[in-house]
Write a protein that holds these residues in place. Structure first.
Motif, PDB file in Angstrom:
ATOM      1  N   LYS A   4      -9.406  21.355  52.163  1.00 17.41           N
ATOM      2  CA  LYS A   4      -9.585  22.538  51.314  1.00 17.41           C
ATOM      3  C   LYS A   4     -10.592  23.478  51.965  1.00 17.41           C
TER       4      LYS A   4
ATOM      5  N   ASP B 190      -7.288  16.742  38.409  1.00 17.84           N
ATOM      6  CA  ASP B 190      -8.429  17.498  38.930  1.00 17.84           C
ATOM      7  C   ASP B 190      -9.711  16.723  38.644  1.00 17.84           C
TER       8      ASP B 190
ATOM      9  N   PHE C 143      -7.382  30.259  40.596  1.00 15.76           N
ATOM     10  CA  PHE C 143      -8.232  29.683  39.545  1.00 15.76           C
ATOM     11  C   PHE C 143      -8.015  30.430  38.241  1.00 15.76           C
TER      12      PHE C 143
ATOM     13  N   THR D  82      -2.928  21.508  38.609  1.00 11.89           N
ATOM     14  CA  THR D  82      -3.918  20.424  38.639  1.00 11.89           C
ATOM     15  C   THR D  82      -4.705  20.446  37.337  1.00 11.89           C
TER      16      THR D  82
ATOM     17  N   ASN E  44     -13.417  18.966  44.216  1.00 10.57           N
ATOM     18  CA  ASN E  44     -14.241  20.016  44.810  1.00 10.57           C
ATOM     19  C   ASN E  44     -15.659  19.465  44.867  1.00 10.57           C
TER      20      ASN E  44
ATOM     21  N   ALA F  53      -5.079  26.069  39.558  1.00  8.15           N
ATOM     22  CA  ALA F  53      -6.318  25.313  39.348  1.00  8.15           C
ATOM     23  C   ALA F  53      -7.139  25.956  38.238  1.00  8.15           C
ATOM     24  N   SER F  54      -8.248  25.298  37.901  1.00  2.27           N
ATOM     25  CA  SER F  54      -9.154  25.804  36.853  1.00  2.27           C
ATOM     26  C   SER F  54      -8.423  25.932  35.514  1.00  2.27           C
TER      27      SER F  54
ATOM     28  N   ARG G 225      -7.697  25.347  31.736  1.00  2.00           N
ATOM     29  CA  ARG G 225      -8.605  25.136  30.599  1.00  2.00           C
ATOM     30  C   ARG G 225      -7.866  24.920  29.278  1.00  2.00           C
TER      31      ARG G 225
ATOM     32  N   THR H 245      -6.929  16.675  43.100  1.00  2.88           N
ATOM     33  CA  THR H 245      -7.750  17.725  43.721  1.00  2.88           C
ATOM     34  C   THR H 245      -9.210  17.438  43.380  1.00  2.88           C
TER      35      THR H 245
ATOM     36  N   ARG I  40     -11.125  30.602  35.633  1.00  2.00           N
ATOM     37  CA  ARG I  40     -12.255  31.445  36.072  1.00  2.00           C
ATOM     38  C   ARG I  40     -11.872  32.927  36.057  1.00  2.00           C
TER      39      ARG I  40
END
Ligand code: E4P
Length: 215
Positions: free
Chosen positions: A87, A6, A133, A187, A28, A167-168, A170, A26, A136
């Motif tokens: 995306k 990512d 995500f 990712t 953004n 995704a996202s 942590r 990935t 988040r």
């Protein structure tokens, strides 16, 4: 399970590719901005370089928010390299774009997904990937991994082909739970990829082996 990186950072992509464990990248708009890439020409050149550095596919987000603008941008992106996955957000227009592109045989990644119903809509619209995500969701006090578990179950129940791309990320626990849940892809930020092989017992064991050998 596939592991994506990512990031839009070229050094990180180069280094992680050499490990042989990365199946894709990935990005953004925030990650691209972090690299100080400016203007359309530079941005396109940057994505082309990412494609040169690794074998898998790379998700790139469209910036336009209107349907025709998003479709035009999608075509521009795949003209850079056919491995680019378009995306688009899980909005009304985003879903229409995903549906249209999927009819044209173009791979899409439905991003900014926070609920099972959004994932259902994306899968039905024909998204190749759907990106919940997890981090988040947790920021808002929601059980992000629980939402992902429901998506995995939904995919199984109805035999959707769309791949779930967590995704996202942590924490290491996010990755470990995704493995248990059977999530298709995770990712990870670069720092997490480095922790895959890191273990104090490996370091200690290696030191001891070498000490014994030399003694
Ligand atoms: C990747 O597709 C997502 O854009 C990314 O994982 C978001 O991560 P963040 O919530 O840490 O910004």
């Amino acid at each position: 399970m596939k592991i994506y990186l990512d990031t839009a950072n070229l050094d990180q992509i180069r280094e992680a590719s050499e490990l042989g464990i990365i199946n894709g990248v990935t990005t953004n708009p925030s990650l691209v901005a972090k690299e100080g890439v400016n203007g359309i020409a530079d941005t396109k050149a940057h994505f082309a370089k990412i494609c040169e550095l690794m074998d898998g596919n790379i998700s790139v987000e469209v910036i336009a928010t209107d349907m025709e603008g998003m479709i035009a941008e999608a075509h521009e992106l795949i003209s850079i390299d056919p491995r680019i996955v378009v995306k688009a957000p899980a909005t009304r227009t985003g879903l229409k774009v995903i549906h249209r592109l999927s009819d044209q045989g173009i791979k899409t990644n439905c991003t900014l997904v926070f609920s099972v119903l959004q994932a259902l809509a994306a899968m039905k619209a024909g998204a190749t990937y759907v990106s919940p995500f997890v981090g988040r969701l947790e920021d808002k006090g929601v059980d992000g991994l629980g939402v992902i578990a429901q998506m995995v179950q939904m995919k199984k129940n109805y035999e959707f082909e769309t791949e779930i791309l967590c995704a996202s990320v942590r924490t290491q626990n996010h990755i470990q739970r995704c493995i248990e849940l059977g999530v298709d892809i995770v990712t990870c930020p670069y720092e997490f990829v480095l922790t895959f092989y890191d273990h104090p017992q490996t370091e200690d064991g290696l030191k001891k082996f070498l000490m014994d050998y030399h003694a």
